[in-house]
Design a protein around this motif. Structure first.
Motif, PDB file in Angstrom:
ATOM      1  N   MET A 369       8.170  77.734  27.265  1.00 52.19           N
ATOM      2  CA  MET A 369       6.729  77.829  27.471  1.00 52.19           C
ATOM      3  C   MET A 369       6.304  79.275  27.729  1.00 52.19           C
ATOM      4  SD  MET A 369       5.729  74.794  27.046  1.00 52.19           S
ATOM      5  CE  MET A 369       6.522  73.184  26.920  1.00 52.19           C
ATOM      6  N   ILE A 370       7.085  79.994  28.535  1.00 52.00           N
ATOM      7  CA  ILE A 370       6.768  81.391  28.832  1.00 52.00           C
ATOM      8  C   ILE A 370       6.828  82.235  27.560  1.00 52.00           C
ATOM      9  CG2 ILE A 370       7.552  83.465  30.042  1.00 52.00           C
ATOM     10  CD1 ILE A 370       8.573  81.594  32.270  1.00 52.00           C
ATOM     11  N   GLU A 371       7.870  82.011  26.757  1.00 57.69           N
ATOM     12  CA  GLU A 371       8.011  82.764  25.511  1.00 57.69           C
ATOM     13  C   GLU A 371       6.819  82.553  24.592  1.00 57.69           C
ATOM     14  OE1 GLU A 371      10.616  82.851  21.385  1.00 57.69           O
ATOM     15  OE2 GLU A 371      10.939  81.264  22.854  1.00 57.69           O
ATOM     16  N   ILE A 372       6.435  81.306  24.392  1.00 56.30           N
ATOM     17  CA  ILE A 372       5.383  80.993  23.427  1.00 56.30           C
ATOM     18  C   ILE A 372       4.013  81.459  23.920  1.00 56.30           C
ATOM     19  CG2 ILE A 372       4.194  79.104  22.253  1.00 56.30           C
ATOM     20  CD1 ILE A 372       6.859  77.626  22.175  1.00 56.30           C
ATOM     21  N   THR A 373       3.755  81.334  25.222  1.00 54.21           N
ATOM     22  CA  THR A 373       2.479  81.789  25.775  1.00 54.21           C
ATOM     23  C   THR A 373       2.331  83.302  25.610  1.00 54.21           C
ATOM     24  OG1 THR A 373       2.517  80.010  27.415  1.00 54.21           O
ATOM     25  CG2 THR A 373       1.028  81.845  27.833  1.00 54.21           C
ATOM     26  N   THR A 374       3.370  84.039  25.951  1.00 53.47           N
ATOM     27  CA  THR A 374       3.354  85.494  25.816  1.00 53.47           C
ATOM     28  C   THR A 374       3.198  85.897  24.351  1.00 53.47           C
ATOM     29  OG1 THR A 374       4.815  85.645  27.742  1.00 53.47           O
ATOM     30  CG2 THR A 374       4.607  87.605  26.379  1.00 53.47           C
ATOM     31  N   GLN A 375       3.808  85.109  23.474  1.00 48.06           N
ATOM     32  CA  GLN A 375       3.708  85.344  22.036  1.00 48.06           C
ATOM     33  C   GLN A 375       2.259  85.331  21.572  1.00 48.06           C
ATOM     34  OE1 GLN A 375       4.776  82.137  18.969  1.00 48.06           O
ATOM     35  NE2 GLN A 375       6.688  83.281  19.150  1.00 48.06           N
ATOM     36  N   GLY A 376       1.465  84.397  22.082  1.00 47.94           N
ATOM     37  CA  GLY A 376       0.061  84.293  21.687  1.00 47.94           C
ATOM     38  C   GLY A 376      -0.744  85.530  22.023  1.00 47.94           C
ATOM     39  N   LEU A 377      -0.479  86.102  23.217  1.00 52.60           N
ATOM     40  CA  LEU A 377      -1.190  87.314  23.611  1.00 52.60           C
ATOM     41  C   LEU A 377      -0.773  88.493  22.736  1.00 52.60           C
ATOM     42  CD1 LEU A 377      -3.259  88.151  25.803  1.00 52.60           C
ATOM     43  CD2 LEU A 377      -1.339  89.074  27.090  1.00 52.60           C
ATOM     44  N   PHE A 378       0.512  88.606  22.449  1.00 49.18           N
ATOM     45  CA  PHE A 378       0.993  89.661  21.553  1.00 49.18           C
ATOM     46  C   PHE A 378       0.314  89.560  20.189  1.00 49.18           C
ATOM     47  CE2 PHE A 378       5.098  90.214  24.067  1.00 49.18           C
ATOM     48  CZ  PHE A 378       4.829  91.527  24.429  1.00 49.18           C
ATOM     49  N   TYR A 379       0.274  88.352  19.627  1.00 51.30           N
ATOM     50  CA  TYR A 379      -0.312  88.166  18.297  1.00 51.30           C
ATOM     51  C   TYR A 379      -1.783  88.570  18.269  1.00 51.30           C
ATOM     52  CZ  TYR A 379       3.766  85.419  16.784  1.00 51.30           C
ATOM     53  OH  TYR A 379       5.029  85.007  16.442  1.00 51.30           O
ATOM     54  N   GLY A 380      -2.536  88.153  19.278  1.00 49.39           N
ATOM     55  CA  GLY A 380      -3.968  88.417  19.295  1.00 49.39           C
ATOM     56  C   GLY A 380      -4.304  89.894  19.328  1.00 49.39           C
ATOM     57  N   THR A 381      -3.420  90.701  19.919  1.00 49.13           N
ATOM     58  CA  THR A 381      -3.652  92.155  19.969  1.00 49.13           C
ATOM     59  C   THR A 381      -3.063  92.870  18.754  1.00 49.13           C
ATOM     60  OG1 THR A 381      -1.621  92.538  21.256  1.00 49.13           O
ATOM     61  CG2 THR A 381      -3.657  92.127  22.493  1.00 49.13           C
ATOM     62  N   GLY A 382      -2.480  92.100  17.836  1.00 44.71           N
ATOM     63  CA  GLY A 382      -1.899  92.685  16.634  1.00 44.71           C
ATOM     64  C   GLY A 382      -0.466  93.129  16.803  1.00 44.71           C
ATOM     65  N   ARG A 383       0.139  92.832  17.974  1.00 40.72           N
ATOM     66  CA  ARG A 383       1.541  93.209  18.222  1.00 40.72           C
ATOM     67  C   ARG A 383       2.453  92.039  17.859  1.00 40.72           C
ATOM     68  NH1 ARG A 383      -1.578  95.598  22.235  1.00 40.72           N
ATOM     69  NH2 ARG A 383      -1.102  97.802  22.726  1.00 40.72           N
ATOM     70  N   THR A 384       2.669  91.840  16.583  1.00 43.86           N
ATOM     71  CA  THR A 384       3.482  90.697  16.142  1.00 43.86           C
ATOM     72  C   THR A 384       4.977  91.013  16.091  1.00 43.86           C
ATOM     73  OG1 THR A 384       3.056  91.335  13.837  1.00 43.86           O
ATOM     74  CG2 THR A 384       1.607  89.676  14.803  1.00 43.86           C
ATOM     75  N   LEU A 385       5.342  92.280  16.278  1.00 42.63           N
ATOM     76  CA  LEU A 385       6.752  92.669  16.181  1.00 42.63           C
ATOM     77  C   LEU A 385       7.604  92.274  17.397  1.00 42.63           C
ATOM     78  CD1 LEU A 385       8.788  94.029  14.317  1.00 42.63           C
ATOM     79  CD2 LEU A 385       8.202  96.234  15.376  1.00 42.63           C
ATOM     80  N   PRO A 386       7.148  92.494  18.644  1.00 41.87           N
ATOM     81  CA  PRO A 386       7.993  92.134  19.800  1.00 41.87           C
ATOM     82  C   PRO A 386       8.490  90.686  19.810  1.00 41.87           C
ATOM     83  CG  PRO A 386       6.198  93.529  20.521  1.00 41.87           C
ATOM     84  CD  PRO A 386       5.926  93.193  19.086  1.00 41.87           C
ATOM     85  N   PRO A 387       7.625  89.674  19.578  1.00 39.52           N
ATOM     86  CA  PRO A 387       8.137  88.303  19.553  1.00 39.52           C
ATOM     87  C   PRO A 387       9.181  88.087  18.457  1.00 39.52           C
ATOM     88  CG  PRO A 387       5.753  88.303  19.743  1.00 39.52           C
ATOM     89  CD  PRO A 387       6.161  89.705  19.413  1.00 39.52           C
ATOM     90  N   ALA A 388       9.002  88.779  17.323  1.00 34.09           N
ATOM     91  CA  ALA A 388       9.960  88.637  16.220  1.00 34.09           C
ATOM     92  C   ALA A 388      11.326  89.185  16.615  1.00 34.09           C
ATOM     93  CB  ALA A 388       9.442  89.355  14.979  1.00 34.09           C
ATOM     94  N   ILE A 389      11.337  90.345  17.245  1.00 28.46           N
ATOM     95  CA  ILE A 389      12.604  90.951  17.663  1.00 28.46           C
ATOM     96  C   ILE A 389      13.324  90.056  18.660  1.00 28.46           C
ATOM     97  CG2 ILE A 389      13.628  92.881  18.924  1.00 28.46           C
ATOM     98  CD1 ILE A 389      11.433  94.655  17.730  1.00 28.46           C
ATOM     99  N   ILE A 390      12.589  89.547  19.646  1.00 28.54           N
ATOM    100  CA  ILE A 390      13.183  88.682  20.671  1.00 28.54           C
ATOM    101  C   ILE A 390      13.788  87.431  20.042  1.00 28.54           C
ATOM    102  CG2 ILE A 390      12.671  87.208  22.669  1.00 28.54           C
ATOM    103  CD1 ILE A 390      10.448  89.296  23.356  1.00 28.54           C
ATOM    104  N   SER A 391      13.023  86.800  19.171  1.00 34.89           N
ATOM    105  CA  SER A 391      13.485  85.556  18.550  1.00 34.89           C
ATOM    106  C   SER A 391      14.704  85.791  17.663  1.00 34.89           C
ATOM    107  CB  SER A 391      12.350  84.932  17.729  1.00 34.89           C
ATOM    108  OG  SER A 391      12.762  83.726  17.137  1.00 34.89           O
TER     109      SER A 391
END
Length: 441
Positions: A369-391
């Protein structure tokens, strides 16, 4: 702007909730296609479920590519709306739809032509393999419908109108639920019937979307479904969507390899446990993903409008809701896993093995849940790379960890590898977000 909901004003909690509920419903509906197929096919036995499960991982791999345009639309169109640039929002919408169809045709052709060697990865029994190949060929021809639905959904989410995809996808699910028992049991088509039912339902959903956009909503005062691609808009969409698509595709590849490992150590019961258990886990995943996508759409508009105080409130509200959900999922999976699994497959050997999977997987729910919630905030600001690297990093680790653990404790080692790496992803995502908090807020 016609058909647009302004998310930069009004109650944060109410707007997030109103956005998230239809998105969650849409996610559940899309997931319910597979679960509905499994429930009816489950009446034919665990081998038939293994057929569906084997193809489900492959279609997941391909459909993950459609997220390029779903997320690309949610961010590019959402930020254009937040900046009050309607013309740019229309151009991005047209580009996302065009790109999604081109990608779908490439994927559909590839899987249709190479169905046999791809299914051969699992090393299944001859009968199961034959059915899986036939199932995959039918399902692959529906990819254009799936990709277009994903792009249309992203555009509506960006516009703050997430209820429309929910209604239209719901209509498709109802049709699928009617056709499944008719084709699978009454007409005795077996797994082929499940594939045909899904194909028809997905085609109907696309037809409904086209009618809704063209003749009812006139969304964004009308935009072309297909257009000549311009490099600057195309590049922006790929920059936004590619990391998301790649992380999901990579996740699917890892699950493909995990499916092979599960099949080696547990036979078709091991593969069935992984795939059917994954569908049950997806209930929790899709619920949290609904809040995450709502947070992403909300963030895109407010971030572009410079309203960072609303971003802080939205993140806190979303994290609170997903934390409660995570605790509930942990309790259900740990203490009632076998009973829940038996709802999908009423075969004792299968639901006993499934109960063990859910118990072990349940320990990781809060972290997911923590991962996915944080992912949403990253995506909305245009930072789609950090969640990809983590995953990608922790999904890579999942394979050798599964091999090592399974060599000592058998099939349960595969389940522990899944659970442990999920915990790690949640921890690292939270730490990464914490280091960027001042820049975002």
């Amino acid at each position: 702007m016609r058909g647009i909901k302004d998310l930069t004003k009004g109650s944060i909690g109410r707007q997030l909730f109103n956005l998230a509920m239809p998105i969650m419903g849409t996610s559940f509906i899309q997931m319910a296609y597979s679960i509905t197929d499994m429930i009816w096919v489950g009446r034919l036995g665990s081998e038939a479920v293994a057929t569906i499960g084997a193809v489900a991982i492959l279609t997941w791999l391909t459909v993950s590519l459609s997220l390029l345009n779903k997320v690309g639309a949610e961010v590019s169109v959402g930020q254009s709306i937040g900046a009050q640039d309607e013309e740019k929002a229309r151009i991005y919408s047209s580009h996302n739809v065009t790109i999604s169809l081109l990608l779908a045709l490439i994927c559909a052709t590839t899987l249709f032509l190479f169905a046999r060697p791809v299914i051969g990865i699992y090393k299944l029994d001859t009968g199961i393999e034959k059915n899986a190949i036939e199932y995959l060929k039918i399902v692959s021809t529906a990819f254009p419908f799936v990709f277009l639905t994903s792009a249309f959904t992203g555009i509506y989410n960006a516009s703050g109108q997430s209820r429309i995809p929910f209604y239209l996808s719901g209509a498709g699910l109802i049709l699928n639920m009617i056709l499944d028992p008719l084709f699978i049991l009454v007409m005795d088509w077996g797994t082929t019937g499940a594939a045909c039912a899904t194909w028809i339902a997905e085609a109907v959903v696309v037809a409904l979307f086209i009618h809704q956009i063209r003749y009812k909503d006139r969304l964004l005062n009308g935009f072309s479904f297909f257009t000549r691609l311009k490099s600057n808009f195309t590049k922006r969409i790929f920059i936004l969507g590619t990391p998301v698509a790649l992380l999901n595709m990579f996740f699917a590849i890892i699950n493909l390899l995990m499916g092979r490992t599960a099949s080696i150590h547990g036979g078709h019961i091991g593969l069935t446990t992984l795939t059917a258990g994954g569908q049950l886990e997806a209930i929790a995943w899709n619920t949290s993903q609904g809040f995450s996508t709502a947070l992403s759409a909300f963030t895109a508009q407010n971030y572009a409008a410079g309203k960072k105080d609303r971003l802080r409130g939205a993140y806190r509200a979303t994290l609170t809701m997903t934390t409660i959900l995570g605790l509930l999922c942990t309790l259900l999976f740990v203490f009632f896993g076998k009973e829940i699994f038996s709802l999908i497959i009423p075969e004792q050997e299968a639901y006993t093995a499934g109960g063990i999977f859910l118990r072990i997987d349940g320990y990781s729910m809060m972290f997911m849940m923590i991962e996915i919630t944080t992912q949403g905030l990253f995506y909305g600001t245009g930072r789609t790379l950090p969640p990809a690297i983590i995953s990608i990093v922790f999904n890579i680790i999942r394979i050798p960890l599964a091999i090592i653990l399974s060599s000592h404790i058998g099939i349960e080692g595969v389940w522990w590898a899944i659970s442990i790496t999920s915990m790690c992803k949640g921890i690292v995502a939270f730490i990464w977000f914490s280091t960027l908090k001042k820049k975002i807020f």
